[in-house]
Design an enzyme around this catalytic site. Sequence first.
Site, PDB file in Angstrom:
ATOM      1  N   SER A 106     -21.625 -12.117  54.969  1.00 25.87           N
ATOM      2  CA  SER A 106     -21.080 -11.749  53.845  1.00 25.87           C
ATOM      3  C   SER A 106     -21.629 -12.589  52.425  1.00 25.87           C
ATOM      4  O   SER A 106     -21.859 -12.181  51.192  1.00 25.87           O
ATOM      5  CB  SER A 106     -19.779 -11.598  53.514  1.00 25.87           C
ATOM      6  OG  SER A 106     -19.214 -10.869  54.795  1.00 25.87           O
ATOM      7  N   GLU A 139     -25.641  -3.063  53.197  1.00 24.14           N
ATOM      8  CA  GLU A 139     -26.541  -3.461  52.137  1.00 24.14           C
ATOM      9  C   GLU A 139     -27.518  -4.102  52.996  1.00 24.14           C
ATOM     10  O   GLU A 139     -27.199  -5.265  53.402  1.00 24.14           O
ATOM     11  CB  GLU A 139     -25.626  -4.505  51.299  1.00 24.14           C
ATOM     12  CG  GLU A 139     -24.782  -3.920  50.400  1.00 24.14           C
ATOM     13  CD  GLU A 139     -23.652  -4.778  49.776  1.00 24.14           C
ATOM     14  OE1 GLU A 139     -23.939  -4.966  48.577  1.00 24.14           O
ATOM     15  OE2 GLU A 139     -22.723  -5.476  50.301  1.00 24.14           O
ATOM     16  N   ASN A 177     -19.966  -7.462  47.032  1.00 25.82           N
ATOM     17  CA  ASN A 177     -19.135  -8.733  46.582  1.00 25.82           C
ATOM     18  C   ASN A 177     -19.487  -9.277  45.449  1.00 25.82           C
ATOM     19  O   ASN A 177     -18.742 -10.183  44.978  1.00 25.82           O
ATOM     20  CB  ASN A 177     -19.074  -9.650  47.843  1.00 25.82           C
ATOM     21  CG  ASN A 177     -18.425  -9.194  48.769  1.00 25.82           C
ATOM     22  OD1 ASN A 177     -17.126  -8.745  48.780  1.00 25.82           O
ATOM     23  ND2 ASN A 177     -18.769  -9.552  50.303  1.00 25.82           N
TER      24      ASN A 177
HETATM   25  N1  NAD Z   1     -14.557  -9.554  58.066  1.00 28.04           N
HETATM   26  C1  NAD Z   1     -15.078  -8.845  57.248  1.00 28.04           C
HETATM   27  O1  NAD Z   1     -14.226  -8.345  56.505  1.00 28.04           O
HETATM   28  C2  NAD Z   1     -16.505  -8.935  57.064  1.00 28.04           C
HETATM   29  C3  NAD Z   1     -17.371  -7.944  56.639  1.00 28.04           C
HETATM   30  C4  NAD Z   1     -18.627  -7.785  56.358  1.00 28.04           C
HETATM   31  C5  NAD Z   1     -19.187  -8.716  57.005  1.00 28.04           C
HETATM   32  N2  NAD Z   1     -18.609  -9.927  57.470  1.00 28.04           N
HETATM   33  C6  NAD Z   1     -19.372 -10.815  58.193  1.00 28.04           C
HETATM   34  O2  NAD Z   1     -19.289 -10.742  59.835  1.00 28.04           O
HETATM   35  C7  NAD Z   1     -19.553 -11.895  60.530  1.00 28.04           C
HETATM   36  C8  NAD Z   1     -18.199 -12.196  61.485  1.00 28.04           C
HETATM   37  O3  NAD Z   1     -16.972 -12.089  60.680  1.00 28.04           O
HETATM   38  P1  NAD Z   1     -15.720 -11.595  61.413  1.00 28.04           P
HETATM   39  O4  NAD Z   1     -14.741 -11.557  60.349  1.00 28.04           O
HETATM   40  O5  NAD Z   1     -15.880 -10.741  62.322  1.00 28.04           O
HETATM   41  O6  NAD Z   1     -15.376 -13.191  62.113  1.00 28.04           O
HETATM   42  P2  NAD Z   1     -14.664 -13.274  63.425  1.00 28.04           P
HETATM   43  O7  NAD Z   1     -14.119 -15.094  63.157  1.00 28.04           O
HETATM   44  O8  NAD Z   1     -13.297 -12.468  63.677  1.00 28.04           O
HETATM   45  O9  NAD Z   1     -15.454 -13.067  64.425  1.00 28.04           O
HETATM   46  C9  NAD Z   1     -16.453 -14.012  64.875  1.00 28.04           C
HETATM   47  C10 NAD Z   1     -16.767 -13.931  66.246  1.00 28.04           C
HETATM   48  O10 NAD Z   1     -18.136 -14.470  66.479  1.00 28.04           O
HETATM   49  C11 NAD Z   1     -17.913 -15.182  67.783  1.00 28.04           C
HETATM   50  N3  NAD Z   1     -18.877 -16.220  67.872  1.00 28.04           N
HETATM   51  C12 NAD Z   1     -18.855 -17.405  67.281  1.00 28.04           C
HETATM   52  N4  NAD Z   1     -19.931 -18.192  67.427  1.00 28.04           N
HETATM   53  C13 NAD Z   1     -20.424 -17.568  68.259  1.00 28.04           C
HETATM   54  C14 NAD Z   1     -21.982 -17.669  68.608  1.00 28.04           C
HETATM   55  N5  NAD Z   1     -22.690 -18.740  68.597  1.00 28.04           N
HETATM   56  N6  NAD Z   1     -22.277 -16.850  69.477  1.00 28.04           N
HETATM   57  C15 NAD Z   1     -21.811 -15.803  69.726  1.00 28.04           C
HETATM   58  N7  NAD Z   1     -20.583 -15.421  69.441  1.00 28.04           N
HETATM   59  C16 NAD Z   1     -19.927 -16.325  68.881  1.00 28.04           C
HETATM   60  C17 NAD Z   1     -16.445 -15.872  67.959  1.00 28.04           C
HETATM   61  O11 NAD Z   1     -16.014 -15.856  69.287  1.00 28.04           O
HETATM   62  C18 NAD Z   1     -15.757 -14.424  67.290  1.00 28.04           C
HETATM   63  O12 NAD Z   1     -15.340 -13.405  68.046  1.00 28.04           O
HETATM   64  C19 NAD Z   1     -19.390 -13.046  59.272  1.00 28.04           C
HETATM   65  O13 NAD Z   1     -20.757 -13.110  58.850  1.00 28.04           O
HETATM   66  C20 NAD Z   1     -18.871 -12.328  57.954  1.00 28.04           C
HETATM   67  O14 NAD Z   1     -19.336 -12.699  56.854  1.00 28.04           O
HETATM   68  C21 NAD Z   1     -17.401  -9.987  57.792  1.00 28.04           C
END
Ligand code: NAD
Lengths: 277, 211
Positions: A106, A139, A177
Amino acid sequence: MGAGIAIVAARAGFKTICFDTSDDALARAEKQTRGFFDKSVERGKMQAQERDAVIGNLSRSSKLDALSDCDLVIEAVFEDLGVKKKLLSALDEVCAETTIFGSNTSTLSITEIASGSKRPQRVVGMHFCLPAQLMKLVEMSPGVLTSDETFATAWAWTEAAGQKPVKTQDKPGFILNALLVPFNNDAIRAVEAGVASPADIDKAIKVGLGYKMGPLELVDLVGLDTQIRLCEAFYPITLDPRAACPPLLRRMVAAGLLGRKSGRGFYNYQGGAMFGA
Amino acid sequence: MSTRYTIKQSGESRSFPKGDAFLAGASKDDADVIIHLGTPLAAAPDKAAVLIELGTESLGTHTGEKEGEEGGNVLGFARYRNGDDAPSQLIELVCQPRTAESAIAAARAVFEAAGFTVVVCSDQAGRIIDRLVRPKYNVALRFLDEGLATAADMDLTCRLGLGYPDGPIERVTRGGLAHHHDVTQALFETYGTATYAPARRAVVAAARRKK
Ligand SMILES: NC(=O)c1ccc[n+]([C@@H]2O[C@H](COP(=O)([O-])OP(=O)(O)OC[C@H]3O[C@@H](n4cnc5c(N)ncnc54)[C@H](O)[C@@H]3O)[C@@H](O)[C@H]2O)c1
């Protein structure tokens, strides 16, 4: 977030592997995914047979090797440049030369993430919206070195997955964003400046502009601490004063007012009900 | 509480254009709430509230100010309207530090009885909506110049990603870029921050405006 993207892919008929280093996270995702599809069947949006077929498209692994045959890997790991670069570098060893790496980041730069891979031309930004299984928007942004072919292939995949891609650039916040974070900050600053109460600001925006949610309700929902993190991700790069963290936001987080999840933010929440509106 | 009001009007009102039901609902006699639409403010201390329709100016322009002690039974208001779009159902009611609660209540009662949603704000430039939304339109217009995305994709992103009924480019364009110029110019004069400076496309529209 990753689980939602996996639902999108599996639902469109793609064989999909969920990879996470945490087995707990995989188990949680499996349960949520089942729940989601069971609800879809209950609500008549899907036949039981279809559900079983889609769930059959999904598998899980905590071993990176499981991804060796993937044509496309979409990462949604922690929002941390180091973690993402390291993952891409490990994927270089496992995946074919032709595999495309999509990043759901993001706030980070696609080009910086791509620098973790020896094949930056195969890396592309694919930013889904939460919850991905319900939100169509993606996006898509090429990094400095992303090839046209990679971008076109990833774009075609996104459409085939039933999503709606929009093309943007590798700039902080992409479109959504970049517009939203400063707008929400401005609403916080308006509260701080005594322009109106949070409830009246939200009401004005909803009735005057037809938005479904007011900016302060939205910040309460995403979390005031998350809003600070967004400011800290964007402001040092853009130096846009609107992206700078409003002082009131910092004071509220310091006081433990994180929004819905802590029971109080710009509104009071008790037992899920909102007070103060 | 009485919901009767008397209108004193000169010229067309942006809040209540010709034919608006609110105009027809006014009392012919001298009601307890007086509403000025384009007519100069006249002191009426015996009234429950005196309301004056605002454009981009402050309420203080009409009432005068007293080092933060200003306020009485006079309130400003504007029905939010995106330029040439039809007016919304929102009334922004503008108060001063010493505005009487009874005057706010009287004004609110009149507008709510007529079916409007009322919000109360202090006397600051742009009130609530323009203060918040105009910088966003400026940024979207700049993004268009800089090639971040097409206008259609920016609008689609806001509709799909945020659930807005329309995106920033379509909305600011529909309302009128020259109107956006005028509103942001007024905000810029007051706040002096670059975020309010009219975007290039709005400057162009203002320069090409038919006199
Ligand atoms: N939460 C949101 O609203 C949202 C929206 C759009 C994009 N994103 C993007 O999505 C991504 C994840 O966000 P999230 O909120 O789901 O985070 P989160 O912390 O809930 O989940 C991340 C997951 O990644 C896993 N993980 C961490 N390191 C790892 C690795 N090296 N290999 C494999 N798995 C690994 C963790 O165990 C966890 O389950 C980020 O880049 C975030 O910017 C989030």
